[in-house]
Design an enzyme around this catalytic site. Structure first.
Site, PDB file in Angstrom:
ATOM      1  CD  GLU A  60       4.372   0.285  39.544  1.00 22.49           C
ATOM      2  OE1 GLU A  60       5.372   0.488  40.279  1.00 22.49           O
ATOM      3  OE2 GLU A  60       4.407   0.410  38.308  1.00 22.49           O
ATOM      4  CG  HIS A 129       5.059  -6.221  29.777  1.00 18.21           C
ATOM      5  ND1 HIS A 129       6.342  -6.019  30.211  1.00 18.21           N
ATOM      6  CD2 HIS A 129       4.507  -4.992  29.674  1.00 18.21           C
ATOM      7  CE1 HIS A 129       6.561  -4.721  30.349  1.00 18.21           C
ATOM      8  NE2 HIS A 129       5.456  -4.071  30.028  1.00 18.21           N
TER       9      HIS A 129
END
Lengths: 328, 340
Positions: A60, A129
């Site tokens: 990322e 999440h």
């Protein structure tokens, strides 16, 4: 006007911008051959090829950093981070680089890029999440942060974000991808930095963003049956915040409920509440009501998770509370 | 590192006299510039953190002289000389250090954040390893546009222990990018000696994990660095592949001006000073008949003039006016910075 899902609207926006501008390119984990983990980029790899739609490793920080570098070189990269939770690995590139470069280099550099990512919970995906972290980015000067709630805004704002010369953090929500709405035919852009009154009303302002706007609209429907006319202000843009639209609404209604899916402490509702108190205090007839996610790491169990996320009932009760009407 | 003097002489002889004299001039300019900056810091003309690169001249001059116009260079917070060597006007560098409006960043960046987009000096950055990822991005743009540019990314030995470094090497190799990774191994990350913090102390070996060709060069030998960098840049340009160079060098001064230097011995510093890149190079130029003492004196006089001009320019440049400058350029276009 045509009906389409939020996902389809985003897909259309990406496709139209890829067709329109050769400098637009997409990067992200499994956005290409796999068609995207939430299928937002479906079909684009096949249509545009791997030069324009680039699969990346699970890196990322460097994906976003590479986008910053590519933007410095004049491309308009659009990065997909699979979920906002994973973007924490890229905060250095977003906060220390993308947001700073123009200013700290004296205005001699531009970073036209977009980082798209969904936040939100409700799908039993657990603590890592399910977060709503948009406020982290919304505190940073140099970033534009938007969070559209409807397919029409999703399309118009994504196109506007791609064409904007600033780094834009584009917040989606996993719970919105399948929602449907009218989307205008043909080419249009939705300006960044402007809130939108999604429902006009005279009794109480409900101020929300992203998926919470849909709950606010549902709550307004419930309240209407009881003779209470709620106005729903969809922030759409978190940075810059459209202070004037918020102020004008509260001036009209004299009551406010501020809502967010994420944690409220130091949150988006903390900012909207402060904005209301600073700009419309004299018009308020009662303290505003703040509704936000329960401040725990998101649990997996369905009932426990649902207990964390604001509900239509809470918004209805909140409106009645500030109006000092007994909750049903 | 064992030095093969015959090979070194041969390498020197493969360069034109003009080029050799240019290398000497540029190294000397950077040395004298940094010395002056240190002096200006003690006189409070320069604020904040100040990281001088005295001792590392052969490494960065050699590497940057391998680049061509249009090539991108990304740097770190020890970057004054990197900027100057890539063509940035020393006067604008000094003005930035003084925090003035004629600085490369209008006085908003300071010592660690020089920038010159026209020269493709893509900036000094203060987050260790952060700019390596940005370099991946310009190299990607070059491939995307099918241009012939190369990107060079400077970073220190300390950056090689950071995740972004590893992600960037991997991505550069996967995407076949024209990117030269230039590791300035000055053997200390702040006060931490390489062997105390890195499992592998020969940094170029880390590139093997990503199947990137790599080599280690004597960072005190400007010709060795230049030749290796030129070959690396040529390969990157033609074959669209990343390349990794580790230049072993030494900074004579502390990590910053605030560094007491207690983590290394005086003897060690003295030993490296005896291998000084500029002194050693002068010796070789004299031996090869490529320059005379008079040439060096002429260079000294010329760089003294450039440095003095830079100071005068910086001194004459106005301070930024907060009423005008403070809120400018946070965004492009008409975006309200804040209503506060």
């Amino acid at each position: 006007m045509g009906q389409m899902t939020y996902r389809e609207a985003l897909n259309q926006a990406l496709r139209e911008e890829l067709l329109r501008d050769e400098t637009v390119m997409l990067m992200g984990e499994d956005i290409g051959l796999f068609d995207g983990s939430f299928k937002v980029t479906q079909g684009l790899y096949k249509e545009f090829g791997e030069r324009r739609v680039r699969d990346t490793p699970i890196s990322e920080d460097t994906i976003v950093g590479a986008a910053v570098g590519a933007a410095l070189a004049g491309l308009r990269p659009v990065v997909e981070i699979m979920t906002i939770n994973f973007s924490l690995l890229a905060t250095d590139q977003v906060v220390n680089h993308a947001a700073k470069i123009r200013y700290m280099f004296g205005g001699h550099a531009t970073v036209p890029m977009v980082v798209r990512m969904p936040g939100g919970g409700g799908h039993q995906l657990g603590a890592q999440h399910s977060q709503s972290l948009e406020v982290w980015y919304a505190t940073i000067p140099g970033l534009i942060v938007v969070a559209p709630a409807t397919p029409a805004d999703a399309k118009g704002m994504l196109k506007a974000s791609i064409r904007d010369d600033n780094p834009v953090i584009f917040i989606e929500n996993e719970g919105l991808y399948n929602t449907k709405g009218e989307v205008p035919e043909g080419e249009y852009l939705t300006p960044l930095g402007r809130a939108d009154v999604k429902r006009a009303g005279s009794d109480v302002s409900i101020v929300a963003h992203s998926r919470m706007v849909l709950l606010a609209l549902e709550a307004a429907g419930v309240l209407a049956k009881e003779g209470i006319e709620a106005e729903v202000v969809d922030l759409r843009s978190l940075r810059p915040l459209d202070v004037e639209t918020i102020r004008a609404s509260v001036e009209k209604t004299s009551h406010a409920v501020v809502v967010e899916e994420g944690w409220g402490s130091y949150g988006i509702t903390a900012e909207t509440a402060a904005t209301i108190y600073e700009t419309a205090f004299d018009f308020l007839d009662a303290p505003l009501v703040r509704i936000a996610g329960v401040e725990v790491p998101m649990p997996y169990n369905h009932n426990m998770e649902q207990a964390c996320i604001p509900t239509v009932e809470q918004i209805v009760a909140g409106a009645k509370k500030t109006l000092r009407k007994a909750a049903a | 590192m064992a030095i093969d003097t015959q090979a070194r002489d041969k390498a020197l002889a493969s360069h034109s006299q003009d080029e050799l004299r240019g290398l000497h001039h540029l190294m000397l300019l950077n040395r004298r510039f940094e010395e002056k900056v240190g002096e200006m810091y003690t006189r409070a003309k320069v604020g904040g953190f100040l990281h001088l690169n005295i001792g590392e001249e052969a490494t960065f001059v050699g590497a940057i002289k391998a680049l061509q116009p249009g090539d991108y260079l990304f740097s770190t917070y020890r970057e004054h000389g990197h900027a100057i060597s890539h063509g940035v006007d020393p006067r604008r560098v000094m003005a930035e250090l003084f925090g003035r409006v004629d600085g490369t960043s209008r006085g908003r960046g300071g010592s660690m954040h020089l920038f010159d987009g026209e020269k493709r000096f893509m900036g000094g950055y203060a987050i260790v390893a952060g700019s390596i990822a940005l370099a991946v991005g310009t190299a990607l743009a070059s491939v995307y546009r099918e241009t012939n540019e190369v990107t060079m990314s400077f970073f220190g030995d300390g950056a090689t222990n950071n995740g972004t470094f590893h992600e960037s090497l991997n991505l550069a190799k996967v995407w076949k990018l024209p990117l030269v990774f230039l590791c300035v191994n000055n053997q200390y990350g702040m006060g931490s000696a390489v062997e105390r913090v890195s499992a592998v102390t020969e940094m170029y070996r880390k590139a093997a994990a990503y199947d990137i060709p790599a080599e280690r060069v004597d960072g005190m030998d400007v010709i060795a660095v230049l030749d290796a960098s030129r070959a690396a840049a040529a390969r990157a340009r033609e074959e669209k592949t990343p390349y990794f160079i580790e230049a072993v060098t030494y900074r004579y001064r502390g990590h910053s001006m605030a560094d007491p230097g207690t983590y290394r011995s005086k003897e060690e510093v003295e030993e490296w000073r005896r291998r000084d890149a500029i002194e050693g190079f002068r010796h070789r130029l004299l031996e090869a008949g490529m320059a005379t003492e008079q040439d060096f004196e002429a260079d000294e006089a010329d760089v003294a003039r450039v440095v003095l001009e830079a100071v005068d320019f910086a001194d004459a440049s106005p301070e930024p006016d907060p009423a005008v400058e403070l809120r400018k350029d946070v965004y492009v276009g008409d975006v309200p910075v804040s209503w506060r």
